[in-house]
Design a protein around this motif. Sequence first.
Motif, PDB file in Angstrom:
ATOM      1  N   TYR A 150       0.829  -1.196   0.000  1.00  0.00           N
ATOM      2  CA  TYR A 150       0.000   0.000   0.000  1.00  0.00           C
ATOM      3  C   TYR A 150       0.863   1.245   0.000  1.00  0.00           C
ATOM      4  O   TYR A 150       1.929   1.269   0.620  1.00  0.00           O
ATOM      5  CB  TYR A 150      -0.930   0.015   1.216  1.00  0.00           C
ATOM      6  CG  TYR A 150      -2.148  -0.859   1.026  1.00  0.00           C
ATOM      7  CD1 TYR A 150      -3.284  -0.370   0.391  1.00  0.00           C
ATOM      8  CD2 TYR A 150      -2.140  -2.187   1.443  1.00  0.00           C
ATOM      9  CE1 TYR A 150      -4.396  -1.173   0.192  1.00  0.00           C
ATOM     10  CE2 TYR A 150      -3.244  -3.006   1.247  1.00  0.00           C
ATOM     11  CZ  TYR A 150      -4.367  -2.487   0.622  1.00  0.00           C
ATOM     12  OH  TYR A 150      -5.465  -3.288   0.410  1.00  0.00           O
ATOM     13  N   TYR A 151       0.362   2.253  -0.675  1.00  0.00           N
ATOM     14  CA  TYR A 151       1.023   3.563  -0.658  1.00  0.00           C
ATOM     15  C   TYR A 151       0.939   4.150   0.753  1.00  0.00           C
ATOM     16  O   TYR A 151       1.935   4.598   1.315  1.00  0.00           O
ATOM     17  CB  TYR A 151       0.349   4.478  -1.674  1.00  0.00           C
ATOM     18  CG  TYR A 151       0.854   5.907  -1.659  1.00  0.00           C
ATOM     19  CD1 TYR A 151       2.162   6.199  -2.049  1.00  0.00           C
ATOM     20  CD2 TYR A 151       0.042   6.948  -1.256  1.00  0.00           C
ATOM     21  CE1 TYR A 151       2.634   7.492  -2.031  1.00  0.00           C
ATOM     22  CE2 TYR A 151       0.503   8.256  -1.239  1.00  0.00           C
ATOM     23  CZ  TYR A 151       1.804   8.527  -1.626  1.00  0.00           C
ATOM     24  OH  TYR A 151       2.268   9.808  -1.592  1.00  0.00           O
ATOM     25  N   PHE A 153      -0.291   3.185   4.616  1.00  0.00           N
ATOM     26  CA  PHE A 153      -0.749   2.184   5.586  1.00  0.00           C
ATOM     27  C   PHE A 153      -0.554   2.781   6.969  1.00  0.00           C
ATOM     28  O   PHE A 153       0.556   3.057   7.395  1.00  0.00           O
ATOM     29  CB  PHE A 153       0.059   0.888   5.461  1.00  0.00           C
ATOM     30  CG  PHE A 153      -0.596  -0.299   6.112  1.00  0.00           C
ATOM     31  CD1 PHE A 153      -1.183  -1.294   5.347  1.00  0.00           C
ATOM     32  CD2 PHE A 153      -0.631  -0.429   7.493  1.00  0.00           C
ATOM     33  CE1 PHE A 153      -1.794  -2.389   5.939  1.00  0.00           C
ATOM     34  CE2 PHE A 153      -1.243  -1.509   8.102  1.00  0.00           C
ATOM     35  CZ  PHE A 153      -1.817  -2.500   7.324  1.00  0.00           C
ATOM     36  N   TYR A 180       5.321  -1.213   2.097  1.00  0.00           N
ATOM     37  CA  TYR A 180       4.678   0.088   2.272  1.00  0.00           C
ATOM     38  C   TYR A 180       5.570   1.139   1.614  1.00  0.00           C
ATOM     39  O   TYR A 180       6.786   1.009   1.593  1.00  0.00           O
ATOM     40  CB  TYR A 180       4.444   0.418   3.750  1.00  0.00           C
ATOM     41  CG  TYR A 180       5.699   0.581   4.571  1.00  0.00           C
ATOM     42  CD1 TYR A 180       6.282   1.832   4.763  1.00  0.00           C
ATOM     43  CD2 TYR A 180       6.319  -0.532   5.159  1.00  0.00           C
ATOM     44  CE1 TYR A 180       7.441   1.985   5.515  1.00  0.00           C
ATOM     45  CE2 TYR A 180       7.473  -0.392   5.916  1.00  0.00           C
ATOM     46  CZ  TYR A 180       8.026   0.870   6.096  1.00  0.00           C
ATOM     47  OH  TYR A 180       9.176   0.999   6.827  1.00  0.00           O
ATOM     48  N   LYS A 225      -1.882  -0.078  -4.760  1.00  0.00           N
ATOM     49  CA  LYS A 225      -2.567  -0.700  -3.625  1.00  0.00           C
ATOM     50  C   LYS A 225      -2.968  -2.099  -4.068  1.00  0.00           C
ATOM     51  O   LYS A 225      -3.940  -2.274  -4.805  1.00  0.00           O
ATOM     52  CB  LYS A 225      -3.809   0.083  -3.217  1.00  0.00           C
ATOM     53  CG  LYS A 225      -3.534   1.511  -2.743  1.00  0.00           C
ATOM     54  CD  LYS A 225      -3.810   2.491  -3.823  1.00  0.00           C
ATOM     55  CE  LYS A 225      -3.567   3.914  -3.320  1.00  0.00           C
ATOM     56  NZ  LYS A 225      -3.386   4.857  -4.423  1.00  0.00           N
ATOM     57  N   ASN A 240      -6.527   3.015   0.272  1.00  0.00           N
ATOM     58  CA  ASN A 240      -5.400   2.673   1.126  1.00  0.00           C
ATOM     59  C   ASN A 240      -5.911   2.088   2.432  1.00  0.00           C
ATOM     60  O   ASN A 240      -7.114   1.934   2.635  1.00  0.00           O
ATOM     61  CB  ASN A 240      -4.558   3.921   1.406  1.00  0.00           C
ATOM     62  CG  ASN A 240      -3.725   4.345   0.215  1.00  0.00           C
ATOM     63  OD1 ASN A 240      -2.819   3.641  -0.213  1.00  0.00           O
ATOM     64  ND2 ASN A 240      -4.032   5.520  -0.328  1.00  0.00           N
ATOM     65  N   HIS A 262     -12.764   0.183  -5.233  1.00  0.00           N
ATOM     66  CA  HIS A 262     -11.746  -0.862  -5.234  1.00  0.00           C
ATOM     67  C   HIS A 262     -12.328  -2.086  -5.947  1.00  0.00           C
ATOM     68  O   HIS A 262     -13.540  -2.180  -6.163  1.00  0.00           O
ATOM     69  CB  HIS A 262     -11.382  -1.214  -3.789  1.00  0.00           C
ATOM     70  CG  HIS A 262      -9.933  -1.496  -3.569  1.00  0.00           C
ATOM     71  ND1 HIS A 262      -8.993  -0.506  -3.449  1.00  0.00           N
ATOM     72  CD2 HIS A 262      -9.242  -2.674  -3.446  1.00  0.00           C
ATOM     73  CE1 HIS A 262      -7.797  -1.045  -3.244  1.00  0.00           C
ATOM     74  NE2 HIS A 262      -7.936  -2.368  -3.247  1.00  0.00           N
ATOM     75  N   THR A 421      -5.265   2.761  -9.560  1.00  0.00           N
ATOM     76  CA  THR A 421      -4.598   3.666  -8.630  1.00  0.00           C
ATOM     77  C   THR A 421      -4.150   4.965  -9.289  1.00  0.00           C
ATOM     78  O   THR A 421      -3.753   5.907  -8.599  1.00  0.00           O
ATOM     79  CB  THR A 421      -3.359   2.986  -8.023  1.00  0.00           C
ATOM     80  OG1 THR A 421      -2.361   2.798  -9.038  1.00  0.00           O
ATOM     81  CG2 THR A 421      -3.707   1.635  -7.420  1.00  0.00           C
TER      82      THR A 421
END
Length: 488
Positions: A150-151, A153, A180, A225, A240, A262, A421
């Motif tokens: 994830y970008y 977290f 991350y 993500k 996220n 998502h 994303t």
Amino acid sequence: MEISWFTVTYYVYWTFLIYVTFQIIHQYTVSSRATAWLFTVYLFPVIGVALYFIFGVKRRKRKMYEQKLSDDMKALEDYQAAVSEQSTEVMAQMQPKLKQFEGLSKLIFEEGCSRLTASNEVQVLENGEVKFPALKKDLAAAKKTIHIQYYTFKFDHVGYEIVKILMAKAKKGVVVRFIYDDYGSLGIEKQVIQKMRAAGIEVNAFSEIRLFAFADRVNYRNHRKIAVIDGKVAYVGGINVADDYTNDNSLGEIKRYWRDTHLRIEGHVVPYIENIFLNDWNFCAEQKVDIKEQLSDDFEQLDKSNRRLVQVVFSGPDSPHPSILFSMLHAIHAAENEILITTPYFIPNPALVKALKIAVMRGVKVSLLVPEESDAKIVDMAAQSFYYELILAGVEIFKYTKGFVHAKTMVVDGFLSVIGTANFDERSFELNFEVNVFVYDERIADQMRKTFNNDLNDAKEITESTWESRSRVKIFIEKVARLISPIL
């Protein structure tokens, strides 16, 4: 004659500035980006030059890391051949509708991304309060591997719940790999990272920000993500991991309504998504995990009603072309009736502006949904500088007023849906590591279209007359922001 330090500094600075000017002109083939940087370095002495060396020096051709993509893609092609019987059957049934996007599908494959895959089940997950329960359920059911990146977290309520599951699975022998982004997750608690590692989770920051490699790292962010469970289930989209991304009242007061999208995917496209993760993992962990070890040949036979056609597009500073930009442009040019775009950050390059204008001139209805206010004021001002010319061209532009719309989606002609994303801006297309999913399916497109229209109930349209009535000062500031928009 005595020469003052001021005089020496003055001439040294201007000599250096001339050098930077030549560097910018030599480096950028796109005139708008060159102009933006020249404007910045001359308008903001010293600071502008510093910003250029941090954010402006192009490093795409230098390759941030060595991809092992060719070997992995060969493995994926072998895998795809093994499951092609189902795919061939589904594609034959969909051929008449696919004809319109045949060139797009070929472009994506030729860009080295993914083959068009069939036998996929796709679920659209609206907002974090829908995504997180589904993700936690799939994580808890993992038996072999969990790959998650994830970008952003955060170790808040939502983040801790997921971390608890990951630690429990790791202790039971499930291989858990966790990435991350070191910039997007600034302030991440190192103590929790240590606990995760102690529980058996492999954790790595993507391009850890270091003082002596700051410029190389901070400007190239992993904005993806992705979560892949047992090589069978994948999650991709805009959400996220943080309480901010859910509108769950039980977590306390909701600061701002968050509207996002998502995907949950099962089927033959999942290995391509996992391969994206593994290339990122092998870079930041300095390992050589082979995609062949992760491939699953025991996908359950999906019901015929759930056989969606899906492709995955990814790009970043390591890819030879901005593949996501190319694919989005091709999809816009292929449109015949309608284009629905939702994006939180809209700073299009000249090619995108022209593509949208041309689409309207061809009789295509183009609608754009953006936030009334994003989380970046300068981005809002730059974005608004594009609205007037697009409105005059016939593009419908709506501002979402209920909260912050963070979804990155596009629906074309009630058949193609793009969820991922990447924002509609230069950073996503040229600098960030991104991933978009292309779904060729009427049912998914119909669902996405209904969602878009529902969002319009909480939006207001920008009309030509209201936009013309704004103050000249505001218009001028927006035009100044536009000058630097190619580098935001």
